[in-house]
Enzyme design. Structure first.
Site, PDB file in Angstrom:
ATOM      1  N   HIS A  82      -8.797 -10.042   0.569  1.00 57.04           N
ATOM      2  CA  HIS A  82      -8.493  -9.815   1.989  1.00 57.04           C
ATOM      3  C   HIS A  82      -9.626 -10.527   2.726  1.00 57.04           C
ATOM      4  O   HIS A  82     -10.758 -10.048   2.751  1.00 57.04           O
ATOM      5  CB  HIS A  82      -8.468  -8.320   2.312  1.00 57.04           C
ATOM      6  CG  HIS A  82      -8.176  -8.030   3.751  1.00 57.04           C
ATOM      7  ND1 HIS A  82      -7.209  -7.140   4.152  1.00 57.04           N
ATOM      8  CD2 HIS A  82      -8.733  -8.517   4.894  1.00 57.04           C
ATOM      9  CE1 HIS A  82      -7.187  -7.105   5.486  1.00 57.04           C
ATOM     10  NE2 HIS A  82      -8.103  -7.925   5.947  1.00 57.04           N
TER      11      HIS A  82
ATOM     12  N   ASN B 156      -6.596   0.920  -2.214  1.00 59.73           N
ATOM     13  CA  ASN B 156      -7.194   1.803  -1.183  1.00 59.73           C
ATOM     14  C   ASN B 156      -6.435   3.118  -1.045  1.00 59.73           C
ATOM     15  O   ASN B 156      -5.986   3.492   0.030  1.00 59.73           O
ATOM     16  CB  ASN B 156      -7.337   1.081   0.153  1.00 59.73           C
ATOM     17  CG  ASN B 156      -6.043   0.515   0.685  1.00 59.73           C
ATOM     18  OD1 ASN B 156      -5.159   0.125  -0.068  1.00 59.73           O
ATOM     19  ND2 ASN B 156      -5.912   0.462   2.000  1.00 59.73           N
TER      20      ASN B 156
ATOM     21  N   HIS C  77      -2.290 -12.321   2.385  1.00 65.98           N
ATOM     22  CA  HIS C  77      -1.796 -12.386   3.772  1.00 65.98           C
ATOM     23  C   HIS C  77      -2.570 -13.368   4.665  1.00 65.98           C
ATOM     24  O   HIS C  77      -3.231 -12.981   5.637  1.00 65.98           O
ATOM     25  CB  HIS C  77      -1.735 -11.018   4.436  1.00 65.98           C
ATOM     26  CG  HIS C  77      -2.904 -10.088   4.219  1.00 65.98           C
ATOM     27  ND1 HIS C  77      -4.199 -10.508   4.169  1.00 65.98           N
ATOM     28  CD2 HIS C  77      -2.933  -8.752   4.060  1.00 65.98           C
ATOM     29  CE1 HIS C  77      -4.974  -9.458   3.983  1.00 65.98           C
ATOM     30  NE2 HIS C  77      -4.234  -8.386   3.904  1.00 65.98           N
TER      31      HIS C  77
ATOM     32  N   HIS D 241       1.836   3.986   8.234  1.00 68.30           N
ATOM     33  CA  HIS D 241       1.087   5.064   8.889  1.00 68.30           C
ATOM     34  C   HIS D 241       2.108   5.856   9.691  1.00 68.30           C
ATOM     35  O   HIS D 241       3.109   5.290  10.150  1.00 68.30           O
ATOM     36  CB  HIS D 241       0.027   4.497   9.834  1.00 68.30           C
ATOM     37  CG  HIS D 241      -1.010   3.658   9.147  1.00 68.30           C
ATOM     38  ND1 HIS D 241      -2.038   4.186   8.407  1.00 68.30           N
ATOM     39  CD2 HIS D 241      -1.156   2.310   9.073  1.00 68.30           C
ATOM     40  CE1 HIS D 241      -2.796   3.208   7.917  1.00 68.30           C
ATOM     41  NE2 HIS D 241      -2.279   2.056   8.296  1.00 68.30           N
TER      42      HIS D 241
ATOM     43  N   ASP E  40       2.598  -6.695   2.537  1.00 70.39           N
ATOM     44  CA  ASP E  40       1.468  -5.852   2.947  1.00 70.39           C
ATOM     45  C   ASP E  40       1.991  -4.533   3.521  1.00 70.39           C
ATOM     46  O   ASP E  40       1.413  -3.993   4.470  1.00 70.39           O
ATOM     47  CB  ASP E  40       0.575  -6.587   3.959  1.00 70.39           C
ATOM     48  CG  ASP E  40      -0.757  -5.877   4.187  1.00 70.39           C
ATOM     49  OD1 ASP E  40      -1.170  -5.104   3.309  1.00 70.39           O
ATOM     50  OD2 ASP E  40      -1.374  -6.091   5.244  1.00 70.39           O
TER      51      ASP E  40
ATOM     52  N   HIS F 208       0.886  -1.180   0.000  1.00 71.83           N
ATOM     53  CA  HIS F 208       0.000   0.000   0.000  1.00 71.83           C
ATOM     54  C   HIS F 208       0.916   1.219   0.000  1.00 71.83           C
ATOM     55  O   HIS F 208       1.530   1.525   1.025  1.00 71.83           O
ATOM     56  CB  HIS F 208      -0.880   0.018   1.252  1.00 71.83           C
ATOM     57  CG  HIS F 208      -1.732  -1.204   1.409  1.00 71.83           C
ATOM     58  ND1 HIS F 208      -3.035  -1.269   0.980  1.00 71.83           N
ATOM     59  CD2 HIS F 208      -1.458  -2.423   1.945  1.00 71.83           C
ATOM     60  CE1 HIS F 208      -3.534  -2.470   1.259  1.00 71.83           C
ATOM     61  NE2 HIS F 208      -2.596  -3.191   1.843  1.00 71.83           N
TER      62      HIS F 208
HETATM   63  O1  DOR Z   1      -3.192  -3.615   8.275  1.00 73.86           O
HETATM   64  C1  DOR Z   1      -3.564  -3.306   7.155  1.00 73.86           C
HETATM   65  N1  DOR Z   1      -3.467  -2.049   6.713  1.00 73.86           N
HETATM   66  N2  DOR Z   1      -4.108  -4.250   6.354  1.00 73.86           N
HETATM   67  C2  DOR Z   1      -4.666  -3.937   5.159  1.00 73.86           C
HETATM   68  O2  DOR Z   1      -5.084  -4.821   4.448  1.00 73.86           O
HETATM   69  C3  DOR Z   1      -4.772  -2.526   4.741  1.00 73.86           C
HETATM   70  C4  DOR Z   1      -3.708  -1.756   5.346  1.00 73.86           C
HETATM   71  C5  DOR Z   1      -3.714  -0.274   5.096  1.00 73.86           C
HETATM   72  O3  DOR Z   1      -3.939   0.117   3.959  1.00 73.86           O
HETATM   73  O4  DOR Z   1      -3.415   0.483   6.013  1.00 73.86           O
END
Ligand code: DOR
Length: 439
Positions: free
Chosen positions: A180, A98, A234, A309, A305, A66
């Site tokens: 997922h 996303n 995952h 953040h 994955d 991501h």
């Molecule tokens: O922990 C996760 N964060 N799992 C996901 O599938 C999405 C991801 C995110 O985009 O932050």
């Protein structure tokens, strides 16, 4: 013969397609591997790399990341993420929908491809996201590795948690569906049961093994009904691994993340919400069953994955802290360190992190060190151990769940399409990767 595009890697321990090692040289010209041999003579390459003491592996293809662009660039962007890839030996990635806007149309897919062409040091591909209302877009999207469905752990348009809607997506078309797999109804119910608890360890109980198993069972059922190519993203539990061990059609594949192999619920105590991800970390027993399933071929390959953040976002108390952790910079070293500890072989790691991914997604000419293959390679140092240090990280979020871990197998040099993108701590930020194709 001299060629401006040629590169000679001299004296490496080369992993061959048959899993054996050869001490020798690799000649690269015009993006491709031209020759692999014990000693390549009669050539005057434009560039030569002295690889004495280093091991040459196919570049890592990370099939689930991501990277947050467009829309969430305060966490990561395609440039910073691709720099982290180059440092981690990741030469290609498949990115998830996303972002903002969501990648649910050809227009959004084209926008990502254009952005990546202008700023990615490594090769790239992008999934198209299912909303339940965009089936024509899902069928026509190109190029894409497949359709991503969030069966749970998502909100808004990308959450597809109604059986009938899921069934209509499985019933139409043939392209790969990657799920997922977490059951949203069970998660909702358990969120109420455990409401008010701020200990992040509760996350693994709310989104428990059963939530994962229920969704994987449903995806498997639909895939069998329509003989639809299915990939389980995952996979995190012993329960799912045992299910697949009993019943895995040949058109189904599954992946596991390094963190679901080497971290577990004990890690909340060490790193708190930094250990929070979806699907959540599980027990040490789950770790061991997943390792065995990987070694036995029940699980096909590895994905990180990578879901960055900021530390500020992660510092909010649970459940306001977002789920996800970065991974592209550390995945290869984590897995090679496990190999050195005897969990698996180096050849298995290379297969799970490159060849098996290329095969599953139909990415041509990648995943092996042999004449004719693309020159996507990583030279790793298996002789020294170095700790994961926050100040050295290139991901924009600037943290790792593995900080302080002493790892081996760090990339010394990463090569993408014959270009050196990373060498002994230095990035070549001028280099650009290419769009992947899927056949
Ligand atoms: O922990 C996760 N964060 N799992 C996901 O599938 C999405 C991801 C995110 O985009 O932050």
């Amino acid at each position: 013969m001299s060629s401006p595009q040629s590169l000679l890697i001299r004296g490496a321990r080369i992993l061959l397609p048959n899993g054996e090692f050869l001490l020798g040289d690799v000649l690269i010209r015009d993006r491709h591997i031209i020759e692999v041999g014990t000693e390549i003579v009669n050539t005057t390459p434009a560039t030569e790399i002295d690889a004495k003491g280093l091991t040459l592996l196919p570049g890592v293809i990370d099939p689930q990341v991501h990277f947050r662009e467009p829309g969430l660039e305060h966490k990561e962007d395609l440039f910073t993420a691709s720099c982290a890839c180059a440092k981690g030996g990741v030469t290609s990635f498949l990115e998830m929908p996303n972002t903002r806007p969501l990648t649910t149309s050809q227009q959004a897919l084209d926008d990502k491809l254009q952005r990546a062409a202008s700023k990615c040091l490594v090769n790239y591909g992008f999934f198209i996201g299912a909303t339940g209302e965009n089936t024509p877009e899902l069928l026509a999207a190109n190029p894409t590795p497949g359709i991503k469905i969030f069966m749970g752990s998502m909100h808004g348009q990308l959450l597809v948690d109604q059986d009938a809607v899921l069934e209509s997506i499985f019933a139409q078309g043939q392209r790969l569906i990657a799920v997922h797999a977490e059951d949203q109804a069970r998660i909702n119910q358990r969120r109420q049961e455990f409401a008010g608890i701020q200990d992040p360890a509760i996350h693994s109980q709310i989104q428990d093994n059963q939530a994962a198993l229920l969704a994987t069972q449903l995806a498997l059922k639909l895939s069998k009904k329509y003989q639809r190519r299915l990939h389980i993203l995952h996979m995190s539990t012993a329960d799912e691994a045992e299910l697949l061990r009993q019943d895995k059609p040949i058109w189904v594949t599954a992946e596991v993340t390094p963190q679901h192999l080497v971290l577990n619920t004990g890690d909340y105590e060490r790193i708190g919400t930094l250990a929070q991800m979806n699907p959540p970390l599980r027990s040490p027993h789950d770790n061991e069953v997943l390792w065995q399933a990987l070694r036995d071929g029940v699980i096909d390959f590895i994905a990180t994955d990578h879901a960055p953040h900021t530390l500020e976002e992660k510092a909010q108390p649970y459940p306001n802290s977002p789920s996800g952790m970065p991974g592209v910079e550390t995945s290869l070293a984590v897995m090679l360190t496990a190999a050195m500890e005897g969990k698996c072989t180096i050849a298995q790691v290379a297969n799970w992190m490159s060849k098996a991914v290329a095969v599953a997604y139909g990415i041509p000419n990648k995943g092996a060190i042999a004449p004719g293959y693309d020159a996507d390679l990583v030279l790793v140092d298996l002789n020294t151990y170095r700790p994961v240090l926050r100040e050295e990280l290139l991901t924009k979020c600037r943290w790792s769940p593995f900080e302080g871990w002493n790892l081996t197998g760090w990339a010394d040099t990463t090569i993408v399409g014959g270009q050196i993108v990373y060498h002994k701590g230095k990035l070549n930020t001028e280099a650009r990767g290419q769009a992947l194709s899927f056949v």
